[in-house]
Design a protein around this motif. Structure first.
Motif, PDB file in Angstrom:
ATOM      1  N   CYS A 110       0.745  -1.384  -0.108  1.00 39.14           N
ATOM      2  CA  CYS A 110       0.021   0.077   0.037  1.00 39.14           C
ATOM      3  C   CYS A 110       0.859   1.357   0.171  1.00 39.14           C
ATOM      4  O   CYS A 110       1.910   1.205   0.566  1.00 39.14           O
ATOM      5  CB  CYS A 110      -0.896   0.070   1.127  1.00 39.14           C
ATOM      6  N   LYS A 111       0.730   2.200  -0.594  1.00 45.23           N
ATOM      7  CA  LYS A 111       1.018   3.572  -0.668  1.00 45.23           C
ATOM      8  C   LYS A 111       0.032   4.339  -0.318  1.00 45.23           C
ATOM      9  O   LYS A 111      -1.075   4.822  -0.696  1.00 45.23           O
ATOM     10  CB  LYS A 111       1.766   3.883  -2.155  1.00 45.23           C
ATOM     11  N   VAL A 112       0.482   5.274   0.737  1.00 44.25           N
ATOM     12  CA  VAL A 112      -0.394   6.538   1.245  1.00 44.25           C
ATOM     13  C   VAL A 112       0.070   7.577   0.865  1.00 44.25           C
ATOM     14  O   VAL A 112       1.376   8.165   1.020  1.00 44.25           O
ATOM     15  CB  VAL A 112      -0.749   6.359   2.892  1.00 44.25           C
ATOM     16  N   TYR A 113      -0.794   8.560   0.293  1.00 46.49           N
ATOM     17  CA  TYR A 113      -0.528   9.880  -0.296  1.00 46.49           C
ATOM     18  C   TYR A 113      -1.305  10.896   0.331  1.00 46.49           C
ATOM     19  O   TYR A 113      -2.507  10.781   0.798  1.00 46.49           O
ATOM     20  CB  TYR A 113      -0.767  10.105  -1.684  1.00 46.49           C
ATOM     21  N   ALA A 114      -0.597  12.145   0.717  1.00 48.25           N
ATOM     22  CA  ALA A 114      -1.338  13.358   1.170  1.00 48.25           C
ATOM     23  C   ALA A 114      -1.618  13.986   0.161  1.00 48.25           C
ATOM     24  O   ALA A 114      -0.835  14.488  -0.922  1.00 48.25           O
ATOM     25  CB  ALA A 114      -0.418  13.944   2.233  1.00 48.25           C
ATOM     26  N   GLN A 115      -2.856  14.708  -0.207  1.00 51.08           N
ATOM     27  CA  GLN A 115      -3.198  15.758  -1.214  1.00 51.08           C
ATOM     28  C   GLN A 115      -3.424  17.019  -0.769  1.00 51.08           C
ATOM     29  O   GLN A 115      -3.941  17.169   0.444  1.00 51.08           O
ATOM     30  CB  GLN A 115      -4.523  15.158  -1.826  1.00 51.08           C
ATOM     31  N   ALA A 116      -2.698  17.657  -1.339  1.00 46.57           N
ATOM     32  CA  ALA A 116      -2.955  19.395  -1.079  1.00 46.57           C
ATOM     33  C   ALA A 116      -2.513  20.218  -2.459  1.00 46.57           C
ATOM     34  O   ALA A 116      -1.894  20.075  -3.057  1.00 46.57           O
ATOM     35  CB  ALA A 116      -1.827  19.612   0.239  1.00 46.57           C
ATOM     36  N   ASP A 117      -3.607  21.237  -2.496  1.00 45.48           N
ATOM     37  CA  ASP A 117      -3.481  22.162  -3.652  1.00 45.48           C
ATOM     38  C   ASP A 117      -3.357  21.294  -5.009  1.00 45.48           C
ATOM     39  O   ASP A 117      -2.364  21.650  -5.679  1.00 45.48           O
ATOM     40  CB  ASP A 117      -2.367  23.300  -3.404  1.00 45.48           C
ATOM     41  N   GLY A 118      -4.126  20.553  -4.939  1.00 43.77           N
ATOM     42  CA  GLY A 118      -4.104  19.625  -6.552  1.00 43.77           C
ATOM     43  C   GLY A 118      -2.728  18.795  -6.582  1.00 43.77           C
ATOM     44  O   GLY A 118      -2.666  18.156  -7.791  1.00 43.77           O
ATOM     45  N   GLU A 119      -1.687  18.630  -5.751  1.00 39.85           N
ATOM     46  CA  GLU A 119      -0.600  17.902  -5.751  1.00 39.85           C
ATOM     47  C   GLU A 119      -1.050  16.726  -4.841  1.00 39.85           C
ATOM     48  O   GLU A 119      -1.596  16.640  -3.684  1.00 39.85           O
ATOM     49  CB  GLU A 119       0.707  18.407  -5.333  1.00 39.85           C
ATOM     50  N   GLU A 120      -0.103  15.585  -5.128  1.00 42.75           N
ATOM     51  CA  GLU A 120      -0.316  14.324  -4.359  1.00 42.75           C
ATOM     52  C   GLU A 120       1.221  14.084  -3.870  1.00 42.75           C
ATOM     53  O   GLU A 120       1.975  13.753  -4.727  1.00 42.75           O
ATOM     54  CB  GLU A 120      -0.847  13.211  -5.071  1.00 42.75           C
ATOM     55  N   LYS A 121       1.642  13.723  -2.607  1.00 42.93           N
ATOM     56  CA  LYS A 121       2.967  13.381  -2.193  1.00 42.93           C
ATOM     57  C   LYS A 121       2.836  12.152  -1.317  1.00 42.93           C
ATOM     58  O   LYS A 121       1.900  11.976  -0.500  1.00 42.93           O
ATOM     59  CB  LYS A 121       3.570  14.518  -1.398  1.00 42.93           C
ATOM     60  N   LEU A 122       3.746  11.309  -1.633  1.00 40.65           N
ATOM     61  CA  LEU A 122       3.812   9.916  -0.920  1.00 40.65           C
ATOM     62  C   LEU A 122       4.417  10.308   0.690  1.00 40.65           C
ATOM     63  O   LEU A 122       5.296  11.113   0.417  1.00 40.65           O
ATOM     64  CB  LEU A 122       4.663   9.050  -1.676  1.00 40.65           C
ATOM     65  N   VAL A 123       3.485   9.547   1.439  1.00 43.31           N
ATOM     66  CA  VAL A 123       3.734   9.699   2.787  1.00 43.31           C
ATOM     67  C   VAL A 123       4.130   8.685   3.517  1.00 43.31           C
ATOM     68  O   VAL A 123       5.005   8.787   4.523  1.00 43.31           O
ATOM     69  CB  VAL A 123       2.861  10.652   3.544  1.00 43.31           C
ATOM     70  N   ALA A 124       3.638   7.295   3.070  1.00 43.49           N
ATOM     71  CA  ALA A 124       3.939   6.083   3.845  1.00 43.49           C
ATOM     72  C   ALA A 124       3.873   4.890   2.676  1.00 43.49           C
ATOM     73  O   ALA A 124       2.850   5.166   1.877  1.00 43.49           O
ATOM     74  CB  ALA A 124       3.060   5.960   4.730  1.00 43.49           C
ATOM     75  N   VAL A 125       4.685   3.995   2.873  1.00 42.98           N
ATOM     76  CA  VAL A 125       4.773   2.517   2.271  1.00 42.98           C
ATOM     77  C   VAL A 125       4.635   1.660   3.235  1.00 42.98           C
ATOM     78  O   VAL A 125       5.132   1.451   4.249  1.00 42.98           O
ATOM     79  CB  VAL A 125       5.977   2.463   1.471  1.00 42.98           C
ATOM     80  N   SER A 126       3.420   0.729   2.755  1.00 40.31           N
ATOM     81  CA  SER A 126       3.314  -0.519   3.874  1.00 40.31           C
ATOM     82  C   SER A 126       3.310  -1.727   3.117  1.00 40.31           C
ATOM     83  O   SER A 126       2.915  -1.935   1.765  1.00 40.31           O
ATOM     84  CB  SER A 126       1.898  -0.135   4.364  1.00 40.31           C
ATOM     85  N   LEU A 127       3.611  -2.892   3.633  1.00 47.14           N
ATOM     86  CA  LEU A 127       3.721  -4.341   3.283  1.00 47.14           C
ATOM     87  C   LEU A 127       3.019  -5.187   4.191  1.00 47.14           C
ATOM     88  O   LEU A 127       3.274  -4.939   5.355  1.00 47.14           O
ATOM     89  CB  LEU A 127       4.948  -4.660   2.936  1.00 47.14           C
ATOM     90  N   GLY A 128       1.911  -5.969   3.826  1.00 47.91           N
ATOM     91  CA  GLY A 128       1.495  -6.608   4.904  1.00 47.91           C
ATOM     92  C   GLY A 128       1.115  -8.199   4.571  1.00 47.91           C
ATOM     93  O   GLY A 128       0.834  -8.257   2.992  1.00 47.91           O
ATOM     94  N   THR A 129       0.650  -8.831   5.333  1.00 45.38           N
ATOM     95  CA  THR A 129       0.164 -10.321   4.745  1.00 45.38           C
ATOM     96  C   THR A 129      -1.181 -10.419   5.526  1.00 45.38           C
ATOM     97  O   THR A 129      -1.666 -10.398   6.684  1.00 45.38           O
ATOM     98  CB  THR A 129       1.047 -11.397   5.854  1.00 45.38           C
ATOM     99  N   ILE A 130      -2.069 -10.900   4.589  1.00 51.11           N
ATOM    100  CA  ILE A 130      -3.668 -10.871   4.940  1.00 51.11           C
ATOM    101  C   ILE A 130      -3.901 -12.391   4.746  1.00 51.11           C
ATOM    102  O   ILE A 130      -3.591 -13.295   3.819  1.00 51.11           O
ATOM    103  CB  ILE A 130      -4.459 -10.124   3.765  1.00 51.11           C
TER     104      ILE A 130
END
Length: 138
Positions: A110-130
């Motif tokens: 999973c990649k988590v992004y923060a959006q502001a002023d029409g831009e998206e910046k990567l803030v975290a990366v996750s790896l998991g077992t389901i």
């Protein structure tokens, strides 16, 4: 709207913590999921950006949705999060994909992004077992 997305939204609506945070399921297809939430002051830490627990929750729930898209009813067995920058923005978006799925478990990123002023910046990366759980048990 697809039947799968409708079913995913129904499942999300049963998660009281997700409702508390205001999480929305944006996309849900076989092998992928996308969740978002609007940032509020009560979700921020003392420095003014999203609390790490909020970012971590979003990654965890998103990888579980992605895993469930191929496994059915499941839970997170384990996951890790790498925070790459402060989550500053009006909205957080998590996008997850299944990297590998067997009969009982899936590995998802999973990649988590923060959006502001029409831009998206990567803030975290996750790896998991389901892990798939028995359909008969509560």
């Amino acid at each position: 709207m697809s039947n799968m997305l409708d079913k995913g939204k129904e499942i999300l609506s049963q998660q009281s913590f997700s409702l508390l945070l205001g999480t929305t399921l944006e996309a849900y297809e076989a092998g992928t999921a996308e969740l978002s939430l609007e940032m509020r002051d009560d979700l921020k830490q003392n420095n003014g950006f999203a609390h790490g627990g909020v970012v971590s929750y979003l990654a965890d729930n998103c990888i579980t949705f992605a895993g469930a898209s191929v496994l059915g009813r499941c839970v997170t067995s384990e996951y890790k999060v790498n925070y790459v920058r402060p989550a500053i923005g009006d909205r957080l978006v998590a996008r997850s994909t299944v990297l590998y799925a067997g009969k009982r478990q899936a590995t998802c990123e999973c990649k988590v992004y923060a959006q502001a002023d029409g831009e998206e910046k990567l803030v975290a990366v996750s790896l998991g077992t389901i892990h798939k759980i028995d359909e008969q048990k509560p």
